[in-house]
Design a protein around this motif. Sequence first.
Motif, mmCIF file in Angstrom:
data_model
loop_
_atom_site.group_PDB
_atom_site.id
_atom_site.type_symbol
_atom_site.label_atom_id
_atom_site.label_comp_id
_atom_site.label_asym_id
_atom_site.label_seq_id
_atom_site.Cartn_x
_atom_site.Cartn_y
_atom_site.Cartn_z
ATOM 1 N N LEU A 688 0.855 -1.183 0.000
ATOM 2 C CA LEU A 688 0.000 0.000 0.000
ATOM 3 C C LEU A 688 0.890 1.231 0.000
ATOM 4 N N ALA A 689 0.590 2.200 -0.872
ATOM 5 C CA ALA A 689 1.419 3.401 -0.916
ATOM 6 C C ALA A 689 0.571 4.602 -1.301
ATOM 7 N N ASP A 690 0.924 5.747 -0.737
ATOM 8 C CA ASP A 690 0.260 7.023 -1.061
ATOM 9 C C ASP A 690 -1.240 6.965 -0.820
ATOM 10 N N CYS A 691 -1.635 6.312 0.246
ATOM 11 C CA CYS A 691 -3.054 6.234 0.613
ATOM 12 C C CYS A 691 -3.264 7.139 1.833
ATOM 13 N N ASN A 692 -3.189 8.442 1.622
ATOM 14 C CA ASN A 692 -3.129 9.387 2.736
ATOM 15 C C ASN A 692 -4.450 9.556 3.469
ATOM 16 N N LYS A 693 -5.575 9.136 2.875
ATOM 17 C CA LYS A 693 -6.858 9.237 3.562
ATOM 18 C C LYS A 693 -7.197 7.993 4.375
ATOM 19 N N ASN A 705 -1.305 -16.460 4.560
ATOM 20 C CA ASN A 705 -0.123 -16.711 3.736
ATOM 21 C C ASN A 705 0.713 -15.459 3.494
ATOM 22 N N LEU A 706 0.368 -14.363 4.149
ATOM 23 C CA LEU A 706 1.066 -13.107 3.917
ATOM 24 C C LEU A 706 2.518 -13.191 4.373
ATOM 25 N N GLU A 707 3.444 -12.933 3.438
ATOM 26 C CA GLU A 707 4.875 -12.982 3.744
ATOM 27 C C GLU A 707 5.540 -11.619 3.662
ATOM 28 N N TYR A 708 4.981 -10.736 2.853
ATOM 29 C CA TYR A 708 5.615 -9.439 2.611
ATOM 30 C C TYR A 708 4.556 -8.345 2.726
ATOM 31 N N LEU A 709 4.802 -7.362 3.599
ATOM 32 C CA LEU A 709 3.859 -6.262 3.803
ATOM 33 C C LEU A 709 4.628 -4.952 3.786
ATOM 34 N N SER A 710 4.191 -4.021 2.932
ATOM 35 C CA SER A 710 4.823 -2.704 2.848
ATOM 36 C C SER A 710 3.747 -1.625 2.901
ATOM 37 N N LEU A 711 3.875 -0.722 3.856
ATOM 38 C CA LEU A 711 2.982 0.429 3.983
ATOM 39 C C LEU A 711 3.828 1.684 3.866
ATOM 40 N N ASN A 712 3.513 2.520 2.884
ATOM 41 C CA ASN A 712 4.331 3.699 2.609
ATOM 42 C C ASN A 712 3.424 4.909 2.385
ATOM 43 N N LYS A 713 3.619 5.932 3.166
ATOM 44 C CA LYS A 713 2.871 7.193 3.063
ATOM 45 C C LYS A 713 1.378 6.980 3.306
ATOM 46 N N LEU A 714 1.054 6.498 4.474
ATOM 47 C CA LEU A 714 -0.335 6.431 4.933
ATOM 48 C C LEU A 714 -0.473 7.469 6.040
ATOM 49 N N GLY A 715 -0.724 8.721 5.657
ATOM 50 C CA GLY A 715 -0.652 9.840 6.581
ATOM 51 C C GLY A 715 -1.715 9.866 7.656
ATOM 52 N N SER A 716 -2.870 9.230 7.425
ATOM 53 C CA SER A 716 -3.970 9.278 8.389
ATOM 54 C C SER A 716 -4.062 8.032 9.255
ATOM 55 N N LEU A 717 -3.249 7.046 8.991
ATOM 56 C CA LEU A 717 -3.339 5.781 9.716
ATOM 57 C C LEU A 717 -2.776 5.928 11.129
ATOM 58 N N LEU A 738 4.481 -14.037 8.108
ATOM 59 C CA LEU A 738 5.104 -12.770 7.719
ATOM 60 C C LEU A 738 6.621 -12.826 7.885
ATOM 61 N N LYS A 739 7.335 -12.511 6.794
ATOM 62 C CA LYS A 739 8.795 -12.531 6.807
ATOM 63 C C LYS A 739 9.403 -11.136 6.697
ATOM 64 N N GLU A 740 8.736 -10.246 5.964
ATOM 65 C CA GLU A 740 9.287 -8.914 5.758
ATOM 66 C C GLU A 740 8.209 -7.869 5.994
ATOM 67 N N LEU A 741 8.578 -6.816 6.725
ATOM 68 C CA LEU A 741 7.627 -5.765 7.074
ATOM 69 C C LEU A 741 8.303 -4.411 6.900
ATOM 70 N N TYR A 742 7.653 -3.531 6.136
ATOM 71 C CA TYR A 742 8.143 -2.173 5.911
ATOM 72 C C TYR A 742 7.054 -1.189 6.329
ATOM 73 N N LEU A 743 7.348 -0.356 7.306
ATOM 74 C CA LEU A 743 6.451 0.719 7.746
ATOM 75 C C LEU A 743 7.188 2.027 7.504
ATOM 76 N N ILE A 744 6.765 2.765 6.498
ATOM 77 C CA ILE A 744 7.524 3.930 6.044
ATOM 78 C C ILE A 744 6.609 5.143 5.904
ATOM 79 N N ARG A 745 7.020 6.230 6.462
ATOM 80 C CA ARG A 745 6.329 7.516 6.361
ATOM 81 C C ARG A 745 4.853 7.406 6.739
ATOM 82 N N CYS A 746 4.642 6.894 7.919
ATOM 83 C CA CYS A 746 3.295 6.863 8.510
ATOM 84 C C CYS A 746 3.374 7.722 9.776
ATOM 85 N N PRO A 747 3.334 9.048 9.645
ATOM 86 C CA PRO A 747 3.676 9.956 10.753
ATOM 87 C C PRO A 747 2.731 9.889 11.929
#
Length: 949
Positions: A688-693, A705-717, A738-747
């Motif tokens: 998920l990316a650029d989902c600011n609302k 079965n989720l192995e890879y999760l990336s959240l980038n720029k979720l400003g309202s979460l 789950l093996k890999e997790l990226y939480l990026i720019r979720c202020p």
Amino acid sequence: MAEGVIFSVAKGIIEKAGDLLAQEFVLLWNLKDEIEKLNDTVLTISAVIQDAEEKQQHTSQVRVWLKRLKDAIYDADNLLDDLSTEALRREVMTRNKKAKKVRIFFSKSNQLAYCLKMGHKVKAMRERLDAIKKDRKFHLDDRLVDTQVGGYRETHSSVRSEEVIGRDNEKDEIKNILLDPNVEGNVSILPIVGLGEKVIVKKILECAQNKKPEELELNTLINNLKKEIDGKRFLLVLDDVWNEDLQKWLQLRSHLMGGASGSRILVTTRSNKVAEITKTTVRSYMLEGLDVDKSWSLLKEMAFENGQEPENSEFKVVGMEILEKCRGVPLAIRTIGSVLRFKETKEKWLSFKDNELSKLAQNENDIIPTLKLSYNHLPSHLKQCFAYCCLFPKDYKIHKPTLIQMWMAQGFIRPLNQNQCLEDVGNEYIMDLLWRSFFQEVENDERGNILHFKMHDLMHDLAKLVAGSYSTTCNSKEENIDEKTLHVSFGGQSQSQIPSSLFRASRIRTFMLQGQVWSLDKSIYSSTIVASFKFIRLLDLHHMGIRTIPSSIGKLKHLRYVDLSYNYIKMFPNSITRLHNLQTLKLYKCYITKLPSDFTKLVNLRLLEINTLTHIPRGLEQMTSLQALSVFKIRDGSWFKRNSGLRDLQGPNKLKFPELKEMCLYNYGRLKFPNWMSSLTTLVEFILADCNKCQHLPPLEQLPNLEYLSLNKLGSLEYMSEIDYSEELSNSSFIPSLKELYLIRCPNLKGWWRQRRDSSDEVDDDNNHLLPFFPGLSHLVIKNCPKLTSMPLFPNVESLTLDMCSLKPLKQTSTLQIEIANSSFAPLSKLEYLVISNSTEVDLSNFGDAIECQGLKSLRSLEIRWCSKLESLPEGMGGLTSLQTLEIWYCPKLKSLPEGIKGLTSLNTLKINGCPILLKRCKRETGEDWPKIAHIPNLGGDLRQQQTN
């Protein structure tokens, strides 16, 4: 058709015939008898195909017969594909249609006309094959199975690194030549023996600037290049040079001679003439083949498990005789070694030497025949996959997922059973070819998965040789293309016309452009291409400046792969929904905002790439073949008000994608996701990316079965989950896959759970055993999430990056006690790489607490960056006994290093940048902290510069 692949094509015909015989319409149209007869004929012929392909090398009579058979087999494959496509079309047309329309469509006249036409075609094809079978006036042995199948090995999962064996002396000699200070002139050129001017200037400029140059005139490019290199010392490597034009070389060299003293140009070539043309005062270096002992070492590495020759074996005597044909060429030794790996006895090695190697006709400097022997030992399905790669230019960086999609489009990938995914089988094929050294120079993505690789130039030559005229790379409009050509690609150089001879090749299956042929005549993608290439399966017209797609594209019913990315297309004709065989559709960076309403008729679509949609068509649940939905750009707009978007799919007929493994959503404009997303139980990768609302995520804990999760720029979460862990998840594992997790720019992200209990009842550090944890998480990146203080713990993580976020989860994880099978183990005991960046802590106390918990014994690399308030490091760092690399960047208030540093005997690299107080204390001999770091052999950054001044 490439050498040795006709058996695989025949096998595909047999499979298609079997599938057709199970169709009801075949019985209704009285086609069953003819299809069965055709199937029997192909079965009989296929039994002798492999023997014929071996004997054609020595018997012209067999070669002529096999050529006739090849043409007929491909025509038979096209015919059965026609029938299969018609069956699929009728199946799609009957879905959710009114009975009246169905009756009209299936009128007796329509059925009768099609039945008679196809019946005649099948009968004629069977008679043609029968005639070829009867015309065989020579004996061929039956082989009912593909005898060369070696099977996929577990060892392929980690492809051997390209270890260089036996070149230490050569490396030292070349280094000495390059570093020789007594060379005349500022810039010297060293040719090592073993393009147009504008193209090579652009490539050099791209390397110098680390970015692609703009499309400019040659003089401007040359001036830009001179600005980059004049007066500077440089090392330029020109690899695999073949141009023997002296004037062109002199022109190029004149642009490069302004470098500072000590500049060097290294030229590699297999041409002695090139070496003579390019050398200056430095003699050419002749790279000889490996000597006998080094050749045997490399052969052992390839031929035996773990490179270990069996004790008291007699393999070496035979092996030495085999190596004579390899002439010391490492690539030949590797490929022959991979063949011998499947021959476990000395007798099989002898048979290979006496019956195959001894028959090689080989010139002194020609290694291709030896490489071809390795090709001959490939199973049939790998032969066609390898030969197909000749369509790429030399030194091309092949994208693994794209190549698999191309192979799928040509029908090269055949799973052993219905439970196998085509993409997974394609991955096995690539791993097998890598293991056998047909591919090399692997590049991995950030997760360690193979993303790109290349073919050695000699392997590319081999691929072109075995593909013959059936696959062609076209580089000029005057080129004569054989009418039986099946696959064609075009070089990267611009050209205004396609050779007219191409349009006589009516059986073309692949039409692939390398992009940026802006001036190409529009006829190639309009009615001409439809009229000329009705059997086309792969159409790649990306980056072509195309603005419209003709509706006649719907006539290309065999299409499986279409790439129209990076074009100016705004609308897709509705006729595309007739491409029921389509598996891959790439529309990235186009201007298409809406797909046709009947888009879901593309029932075989497995991959959709598009990033400009404003809404998704209804009925996606019918697209049960989808493996990956990529780069949707779902904007908030009127389509939601018209009830035609994702929200509209929350009713009783929930969306279900039984095969979907990857989903990427960009710019999704709603507050929460529809309920049906919890049904994506096969999902492996979710981005998920650029989902600011967005304020609410799908229930991730319901994706087993989720192995890879990336959240980038979720400003309202604010919270990842709505569940209360104290009631539902305490003392349990969480998302175990789950093996890999990226939480990026979720202020605004505060935690994983929105706690419903009283905030005063917060779990303290002594009760961390109540927190759920990720048992399988190995790679975790958290960046710019300053409010995040609570999340499932990560005891087994191997790589961890904490940037602009709290270190509290690190401390909480370190104190977690885990019991498995009545035994406990220390959390973070597997952590090898740790990056701490932009922390607001003064002393990294949470990190220090983690060290004291004895859980960081495996930590090998530690980076501390941009911590503007940091004044001291934890004294407990002396407990990091495995630490090999320590980097400290831009911590201006850091005053000293802990005493324990001097006890870290494994620490061999220390880099310090932008830390003025600390640098002063670490000054050689005189600094207060110098005794702490004097034992470290490699000092880097400002620290190294300070020591050398």
